[in-house]
Scaffold this motif. Structure first.
Motif, PDB file in Angstrom:
ATOM      1  N   PHE A 376     -52.913  23.816  17.936  1.00 23.96           N
ATOM      2  CA  PHE A 376     -52.092  23.376  19.061  1.00 23.96           C
ATOM      3  C   PHE A 376     -50.738  22.974  18.504  1.00 23.96           C
ATOM      4  N   SER A 377     -49.662  23.442  19.155  1.00 27.19           N
ATOM      5  CA  SER A 377     -48.318  23.142  18.675  1.00 27.19           C
ATOM      6  C   SER A 377     -47.447  22.719  19.842  1.00 27.19           C
ATOM      7  N   SER A 378     -46.825  21.569  19.708  1.00 24.33           N
ATOM      8  CA  SER A 378     -45.946  21.032  20.735  1.00 24.33           C
ATOM      9  C   SER A 378     -44.810  20.295  20.059  1.00 24.33           C
ATOM     10  N   GLN A 379     -43.591  20.511  20.562  1.00 26.94           N
ATOM     11  CA  GLN A 379     -42.436  19.829  19.976  1.00 26.94           C
ATOM     12  C   GLN A 379     -42.555  18.326  20.143  1.00 26.94           C
ATOM     13  N   ARG A 380     -43.172  17.896  21.216  1.00 30.58           N
ATOM     14  CA  ARG A 380     -43.278  16.461  21.477  1.00 30.58           C
ATOM     15  C   ARG A 380     -44.453  15.835  20.731  1.00 30.58           C
ATOM     16  N   LEU A 381     -45.602  16.533  20.690  1.00 34.02           N
ATOM     17  CA  LEU A 381     -46.806  15.964  20.102  1.00 34.02           C
ATOM     18  C   LEU A 381     -47.017  16.376  18.657  1.00 34.02           C
ATOM     19  N   GLY A 382     -46.391  17.463  18.217  1.00 31.89           N
ATOM     20  CA  GLY A 382     -46.597  17.946  16.859  1.00 31.89           C
ATOM     21  C   GLY A 382     -47.564  19.110  16.825  1.00 31.89           C
ATOM     22  N   SER A 383     -47.974  19.473  15.614  1.00 30.28           N
ATOM     23  CA  SER A 383     -48.878  20.602  15.415  1.00 30.28           C
ATOM     24  C   SER A 383     -50.197  20.105  14.853  1.00 30.28           C
ATOM     25  N   LEU A 384     -51.302  20.575  15.472  1.00 28.40           N
ATOM     26  CA  LEU A 384     -52.634  20.199  15.042  1.00 28.40           C
ATOM     27  C   LEU A 384     -53.418  21.461  14.724  1.00 28.40           C
ATOM     28  N   GLY A 385     -54.285  21.374  13.737  1.00 27.22           N
ATOM     29  CA  GLY A 385     -55.133  22.501  13.381  1.00 27.22           C
ATOM     30  C   GLY A 385     -56.516  22.032  12.995  1.00 27.22           C
ATOM     31  N   LEU A 386     -57.535  22.774  13.428  1.00 27.91           N
ATOM     32  CA  LEU A 386     -58.923  22.461  13.112  1.00 27.91           C
ATOM     33  C   LEU A 386     -59.613  23.754  12.719  1.00 27.91           C
ATOM     34  N   PHE A 426     -59.025  19.514   8.958  1.00 27.77           N
ATOM     35  CA  PHE A 426     -58.168  19.111  10.072  1.00 27.77           C
ATOM     36  C   PHE A 426     -56.779  18.848   9.510  1.00 27.77           C
ATOM     37  N   SER A 427     -55.740  19.325  10.199  1.00 22.60           N
ATOM     38  CA  SER A 427     -54.364  19.114   9.747  1.00 22.60           C
ATOM     39  C   SER A 427     -53.489  18.699  10.917  1.00 22.60           C
ATOM     40  N   TYR A 428     -52.452  17.939  10.589  1.00 20.87           N
ATOM     41  CA  TYR A 428     -51.512  17.473  11.613  1.00 20.87           C
ATOM     42  C   TYR A 428     -50.138  17.349  10.974  1.00 20.87           C
ATOM     43  N   SER A 429     -49.103  17.769  11.694  1.00 21.98           N
ATOM     44  CA  SER A 429     -47.726  17.608  11.236  1.00 21.98           C
ATOM     45  C   SER A 429     -46.837  17.306  12.434  1.00 21.98           C
ATOM     46  N   LYS A 430     -45.771  16.558  12.173  1.00 25.78           N
ATOM     47  CA  LYS A 430     -44.883  16.138  13.259  1.00 25.78           C
ATOM     48  C   LYS A 430     -43.489  15.949  12.711  1.00 25.78           C
ATOM     49  N   GLN A 431     -42.514  16.517  13.429  1.00 22.88           N
ATOM     50  CA  GLN A 431     -41.111  16.329  13.084  1.00 22.88           C
ATOM     51  C   GLN A 431     -40.634  15.039  13.738  1.00 22.88           C
ATOM     52  N   LEU A 438     -43.703  14.377   9.002  1.00 20.13           N
ATOM     53  CA  LEU A 438     -44.971  13.761   8.622  1.00 20.13           C
ATOM     54  C   LEU A 438     -46.039  14.840   8.590  1.00 20.13           C
ATOM     55  N   PHE A 439     -46.893  14.837   7.568  1.00 23.31           N
ATOM     56  CA  PHE A 439     -47.983  15.808   7.499  1.00 23.31           C
ATOM     57  C   PHE A 439     -49.212  15.130   6.911  1.00 23.31           C
ATOM     58  N   SER A 440     -50.366  15.551   7.374  1.00 19.28           N
ATOM     59  CA  SER A 440     -51.617  14.979   6.896  1.00 19.28           C
ATOM     60  C   SER A 440     -52.726  16.003   7.068  1.00 19.28           C
ATOM     61  N   SER A 441     -53.785  15.835   6.312  1.00 15.83           N
ATOM     62  CA  SER A 441     -54.936  16.720   6.420  1.00 15.83           C
ATOM     63  C   SER A 441     -56.181  15.967   5.975  1.00 15.83           C
ATOM     64  N   MET A 442     -57.332  16.410   6.485  1.00 10.72           N
ATOM     65  CA  MET A 442     -58.627  15.863   6.103  1.00 10.72           C
ATOM     66  C   MET A 442     -59.596  17.016   5.930  1.00 10.72           C
TER      67      MET A 442
END
Length: 723
Positions: A376-386, A426-431, A438-442
């Protein structure tokens, strides 16, 4: 447009008998007014795809050597002070007959070795979209097959030879207008095309859609501002072929093993591989694949189907027979993309006795391979991946006919379970604000019960300097890394540097500085790992030989050109962007061209000396992949001068007098003050000037002065009566 049978054998047509047509004859005005229903007019067709490639792809004779030279030396104890030197070389020779390429690795130090990587010849036939490759190659395949390395012949369809060709189905929109109108096409609410259209039916082909699910909206607006709107949902899948399109690949030769560690590890038994894809309809593509070797036959079939606007489903089945043992494989996958969401599901099962050619290269088979992917990718919420990957291996098989693999888990030997992997990530990034990211993963290995995570951020420290920090943790270890760097530019000249430090499970620090020039890129650095340090120098670039000249440049992996202007110091343009000035031989190497695309190469005519006249300011070229093209932009050197003519009484020859030069009538005429401009002069010249009923004649000598336009005169012109 009337049907053919309506006009067949008829010399005259009665307008009153044409359906949808009416007319009014005005005898007094000698006029006839005809009204035709729009659908009877000729259909207008507009293709919105990219324009076809023009001119034909070209390649002139030449060669390129890409090199990457790396030297390192320990700075600590005697054991770490060993010097290591290595070179990665990529050489290719090209011309209109194709391209020969050789890649290799040379190492000197604690271990001395020379390794040949690949050697092959390729030729691409643009008309048939076919590429031929002889030598080392990698087999083509499908999503449910596994590629292998081999040496032999490959004949394959290559759609990349026609970048303008859209191979996957795209929607078509049609309509009819009664008056001149304007069409505006919107894809997902973004206007992508505007087109004026005349009365009658029309069709828009090759809409510029994005892949996945979307909506095309066509707005028709007439001169009075009245609008009509047509909406068309669509789903575009790049892994699907348009109706009637064929994609194929055929390979035959011998298998290769231990690539990168041995130069010539080839089997003795011949193998053959064939892959075929066919667009049966715009929504259904059929696939087939076959592999054959000694005692092995593997045959499979599959299909890719577009489910309207609900995604793409793929299914496959394959059967193998090896050493009188039968095996089978089944696969099923589903993909759906609709911005900002995407979903991918895949499952593949292979029986214990299933065999293919990849097994001979030591690649284990898996009983089950299951995958799940969500994004899922959104300019407001960021990008998520599973993602979830579940792999269960049931053993490794190999050809009994290949001694190096004898009984390495092959059929007939004892069965071994190689293990199971069940990995959830699981990954997440946000501008964030001010350029901070910001970027993170588990991750969690559900089989081994191991977990871990990482989190970090990057931020700019000025226009070109960035900082990056991340923290990684597992159940047993944790590390923290911080970096500050300025990247070496990917084009043009410029410097870069990097400082980094890692603490935790291990201690590591590094510092490096590099510079990218016009002829090479160099990087010097120091690495320290758990108390041992080493320094290194890395030099990367290329040497090009074309038309008798040698050029040094940065590494060239795509196409390039050599502009031949014949004059030094002239600015050369690529797509109207300055890329450099010609050298002392009047030439310039231009890199970064796009193969099989149109590239415009030109010059700035204002840089030419005044005595040069450009014959062409620019040319469009289409280079072949990895090859170079000579671009002739040489101007014509003028034998020119301005000459002032005076009559015997000292007055200038009249304005507009016509000029004859060396017995030839020219388009030249005398300007103000009796001055005329001449080109193509000879050492000795004879001039005759004509005006009214008068003329005059004279002779003069011309001597060229490089870089200038000679000024001659004033000269006395002997007058006479026009003959």
């Amino acid at each position: 447009a009337l049907p053919a049978d309506f006009t067949e054998g008829v010399s005259r047509i009665d307008l009153a008998h044409i359906p949808g047509l009416s007319y009014q004859l005005k005898h007094a005005q000698q006029q006839i007014h005809i009204n035709i229903q729009p659908q009877l007019l000729k259909r207008q067709s507009y293709a919105l795809g990219r324009a076809s490639v023009h001119p034909a792809p070209a390649a002139d004779f030449g060669s390129v050597l890409n090199y990457d030279l790396f030297v390192s030396s320990g700075l600590g104890s005697e054991a770490s002070a060993e010097r290591q030197t290595s070179a990665l070389l990529d050489w290719r020779l090209f011309g209109g007959w194709g391209q020969i390429e050789q890649t290799s690795i040379i190492q000197r130090g604690p271990v001395d070795r020379n390794i040949r990587l690949e050697t092959y010849w390729t030729y691409s036939d643009v008309d048939s979209l076919t590429q031929y490759r002889l030598g080392d190659t990698v087999s083509s395949g499908l999503a449910w097959t596994r590629p292998v390395r081999l040496a032999g012949l490959q004949v394959a369809r290559n759609f990349a030879l026609r970048p303008d060709l859209v191979t996957y189905p795209v929607p078509t929109m049609s309509g009819t207008v009664a008056v001149p109108s304007t069409l505006d096409l919107y894809i997902n609410n973004v206007r992508r095309h505007s087109q004026p259209v005349s009365p009658g039916p029309f069709t828009l082909h090759d809409l510029p859609v994005i892949t996945g699910s979307g909506e095309a909206r066509l707005v028709v607006r007439d001169a009075l501002g009245r609008e009509s709107v047509t909406t068309l949902p669509f789903y575009a899948a790049v892994d699907n072929l348009r109706k009637g399109f064929v994609d194929y690949s055929i390979e035959a030769g011998v298998l290769r093993s231990n690539f990168g560690s041995r130069s010539n590890d080839y089997a003795h038994e011949a193998v053959a591989i064939g892959t075929l894809r066919y667009g049966l309809t715009d929504k259904l593509t059929l696939e087939s694949h076959v592999e054959a070797g000694e005692d092995l036959l593997n045959v499979g079939a599959g299909a890719v189907a577009v489910l309207g606007t609900y995604g793409v489903v793929s299914a496959s089945t394959a059967a193998s027979r090896f050493d009188d043992q039968d095996g089978h494989q089944y696969g099923l996958s589903y993909r759906f993309t609709a911005q900002p969401f995407s979903l991918f599901l895949s499952s593949r099962y292979a029986s214990e006795r299933y065999a293919d050619l990849a097994l001979t290269q030591g690649s284990a088979t898996a009983e089950w391979v299951n995958q799940l992917g969500l994004s899922f990718s959104s300019q407001r919420l960021g990008s998520l991946g599973l993602s979830l990957i579940d792999v269960e291996q049931n053993g490794m098989h190999a050809f009994a006919t290949l001694p190096q693999y004898a009984c390495l888990g092959r059929i007939g030997c004892s069965h071994r379970v190689l293990g199971q992997v069940r990995l959830l990530t699981f990954s997440y990034s946000k501008q964030l604000a001010a350029g901070v990211s910001l970027f993170s993963s588990m991750f969690s290995d559900l089989h081994s019960k191991q977990d871990g995570f990482s989190i970090g951020f990057s931020m700019p420290l000025g226009a070109k300097v960035h900082a990056l920090a991340d923290f990684r943790s597992t159940e047993d270890h944790a590390t923290f890394t911080a970096q500050v760097f300025r990247s070496i530019p990917i084009e043009g000249d410029g410097a870069g540097w990097r400082l980094s430090s890692t603490k935790g499970e291990f201690e590591q620090s590094a510092a490096a500085v590099g510079y990218r020039g016009r002829k090479a890129t160099i990087e010097v650095g120091i690495n320290e790992f758990d108390g041992d340090a080493d320094a290194y120098v890395d030099l990367r670039g290329s040497a090009v030989f074309m038309a008798g000249d040698l050029y040094l440049a940065n590494s060239i992996f795509d196409s390039f050109a050599v502009a031949d202007v014949g004059v030094s110091g002239v600015t050369v343009l690529h797509e109207n962007r300055p890329v450099g000035d010609t050298n002392g031989n009047g030439r310039l190497l231009i890199t970064g061209l796009n193969a099989y695309h149109t590239n415009r190469i030109g010059i700035d005519p204002l840089d030419l000396p005044v005595d040069y006249l450009p014959t062409e300011v620019s040319q469009q070229i289409v280079p072949r992949e990895g090859a170079g093209v000579m671009v002739d932009l040489a101007p014509k050197r003028m034998q020119a001068a301005t000459v002032q003519f005076l009559l015997p009484d000292g007055q200038p020859v009249p304005l507009g007098a016509r000029v004859e030069l060396n017995g030839r009538i020219t388009e030249l005429s005398v300007g103000y003050d009796g001055t005329a401009f001449f080109n193509n002069l000879q050492a000795d010249n004879e001039v005759r000037l004509n005006w009214a009923d008068k003329n005059c004649q004279l002779q003069f000598v011309y001597t060229a002065v490089p870089g200038t336009i000679a000024r001659i005169g004033p000269l006395e012109c002997r007058t006479g009566t026009l003959q």
